[in-house]
Enzyme design. Structure first.
Site, PDB file in Angstrom:
ATOM      1  CG  HIS A 141     152.450  62.030  30.369  1.00 33.29           C
ATOM      2  ND1 HIS A 141     153.460  61.281  30.923  1.00 33.29           N
ATOM      3  CD2 HIS A 141     152.665  63.303  30.772  1.00 33.29           C
ATOM      4  CE1 HIS A 141     154.246  62.069  31.636  1.00 33.29           C
ATOM      5  NE2 HIS A 141     153.795  63.298  31.563  1.00 33.29           N
ATOM      6  NE  ARG A 154     150.782  66.246  37.870  1.00 31.96           N
ATOM      7  CZ  ARG A 154     152.072  66.093  38.041  1.00 31.96           C
ATOM      8  NH1 ARG A 154     152.593  64.894  38.048  1.00 31.96           N
ATOM      9  NH2 ARG A 154     152.853  67.138  38.245  1.00 31.96           N
ATOM     10  CB  SER A 176     157.755  60.801  34.567  1.00 32.12           C
ATOM     11  OG  SER A 176     156.831  61.011  33.537  1.00 32.12           O
TER      12      SER A 176
END
Ligand code: PNS
Length: 159
Positions: free
Chosen positions: A17, A90, A128
């Site tokens: 991030h 990604r 995450s």
């Protein structure tokens, strides 16, 4: 471009991030990190904790603002008067979901556009959820998140 919104759950914010925010700052003057309040997702960190952590990490970067939102992203965009959304990509696996969101958002609010930034390959596998999973079982997350987040994760998970 003057400003952009970078929305997400950020539970917690990762190096991936941070990489996206830094890349966005080279394109726009101001980045509003929009942290979603979504109790259904049952986040590990409360909204305030997630926001505080992001603020701490960007304390020396006045061009980054942190704000929260709930409900629709387009309503947050209208409130902020910012119609450029930044999202990180990604890998190809992110594309379907991101494409759906971007098109739905633009359908709901035609002046809104989503700009996709490719994350550094070093973070192409990072999420995450993965960070939380590794941390929960005592794994080393020091290369995935900044030290401040690593410490908070340990504290939160009672490690
Ligand atoms: O970090 P995440 O969980 O991938 O972020 C997803 C987020 C918060 C950007 C997305 O779920 C969102 O924008 N939610 C708000 C609800 C909304 O506007 N839905 C309509 C567009 S699909």
């Amino acid at each position: 471009m003057q400003a952009a919104i970078y929305p997400g759950s950020f539970d917690p914010i990762t190096n991936g991030h941070l990489d996206v925010v830094r890349r966005a700052l080279s394109l726009v003057n101001r980045v509003v990190v929009g942290v979603i309040y979504n109790p259904e997702k049952n986040p590990l960190f409360s909204l305030e904790e997630r926001m505080d952590l992001i603020r701490t990490l960007f304390k020396d970067e006045p061009r980054v603002e942190v704000a929260s939102f709930s409900g629709l992203l387009i309503d947050f965009a209208r409130l902020q008067n910012v119609y450029t959304i930044i999202r990180g990509l990604r890998a190809v696996s992110d594309f379907d979901y991101e494409f759906q969101m971007a098109i739905t958002n633009r359908h709901l609010c035609p002046k809104l556009d989503t700009v996709f930034l490719m994350t550094d390959v070093d973070y192409s596998y990072l999420s995450s959820s993965l960070v939380k999973q590794v941390a929960r079982f005592g794994g080393d997350v020091s290369s995935f998140v900044p030290m401040e987040i690593e410490l908070k994760l340990k504290e939160k998970l009672g490690l």
